[in-house]
Design an enzyme around this catalytic site. Sequence first.
Site, PDB file in Angstrom:
ATOM      1  N   LYS A 172       0.888  -1.173   0.000  1.00 22.64           N
ATOM      2  CA  LYS A 172       0.000   0.000   0.000  1.00 22.64           C
ATOM      3  C   LYS A 172       0.925   1.221   0.000  1.00 22.64           C
ATOM      4  CE  LYS A 172      -4.170   1.726   0.351  1.00 22.64           C
ATOM      5  NZ  LYS A 172      -5.216   1.547  -0.671  1.00 22.64           N
ATOM      6  N   ASP A 229      -1.895 -12.050   5.838  1.00 20.82           N
ATOM      7  CA  ASP A 229      -2.885 -12.708   6.690  1.00 20.82           C
ATOM      8  C   ASP A 229      -4.264 -12.606   6.048  1.00 20.82           C
ATOM      9  OD1 ASP A 229      -4.002 -13.954   8.839  1.00 20.82           O
ATOM     10  OD2 ASP A 229      -3.691 -12.338  10.266  1.00 20.82           O
TER      11      ASP A 229
END
Length: 333
Positions: A172, A229
Amino acid sequence: MSSHEIVLLAGDGIGPEVAQAARRVIEATGVDINWVELSAGKNAVKIYGQTLPDEVLEAIRSCRVALKGPLATPIGTGFRSVNVSLRQELELFANLRPVQSFPGLEGRYKDVDLVIIRENTEGLYIGEEVQESPGVIRAHKRVSLKASQRIAEFAFNFASANQRKKITVVHKANILKKSDGLFLDTARNVSTGYSSILCEDRIVDALAMDLVLDPSRHDVLLCPNLYGDIISDLAAGLIGGLGLVPGANIGQDNAVFEAVHGSAPDIAGEGIANPSALILAGEMMLRYLGETAAAEKIRNGLITLFKEGNTLTPDLGGSASTIEFSEALIKIM
Ligand code: NAD
């Protein structure tokens, strides 16, 4: 035949049910294993007074390999995640999660073949949260050159050893320019040493859409801790659910094999959990130990069982119990 000493942590919730099934399947391959059964998590508190006892860490350091059921972590309050502590204490820096569809079991897609490689020691999982002022909490995210380089090298080495064509670096860095920027730049630098592997990058939100639309666009996904995750569970959903995805936590000297799923408190004790994820973690463990023939036995057995489709657990649309599933698999093997 040489014997392997392996630490077995059954875990919480469905952990003992799936661990028992996985153990029986692994033993049915004929590999000689001396299991060192220990406890971690809230069960360990009763015995040792702590969630991650020194005995467990010492046993894993000594055996070098562990098979672990899921460990529950209280939400919002309570003790720190034992999973995260275990990964950090043993420097299990790479979390390797293959997500592959099985013929006969295709969920939304056929032929999904992804590998998620997740940085396992830092990011937001360092667990540092401070109260900045009343009503304001600040969570710290740590990204280091050392850990980013180590996981990128692991990913490119893995891709090259396993004939993988492309690595997508997930980030990001449009928002987190310095931290995710460091992760991305480091991976790009490492990629220059691997001319046969294409290195791309994708912002994590766009990647989530890509995967839902067409998972075949991707191959190996190199992810910082938190994104890895989340993307793991998303990818599990593409192939039929969490009951099918194994994982390995790998360090320089030690490795801990587990399912991607958690303790599934909603079905714990009912005897209906799908043990495939932990069985597949066992398969990964056997390959790690060099027991390729035994690993193949498990994989081929599962492929046959899923194709036949008569003995499936409820998450896969069947009505078999955990024990019936593992017994049917052993019979096929
Ligand atoms: P979960 O993975 O336990 O369950 C999510 C959903 O998937 C539930 O509906 C569950 O029934 C289903 N599911 C999971 N595994 C399954 C299986 N083998 N067979 C059939 N259905 C299965 O996630 P959660 O409920 O968010 O977490 C429960 C606990 O597990 C939490 O305390 C969490 O911290 C812990 N957890 C541990 C690990 C680990 O040990 N590595 C990983 C994830 C979550």
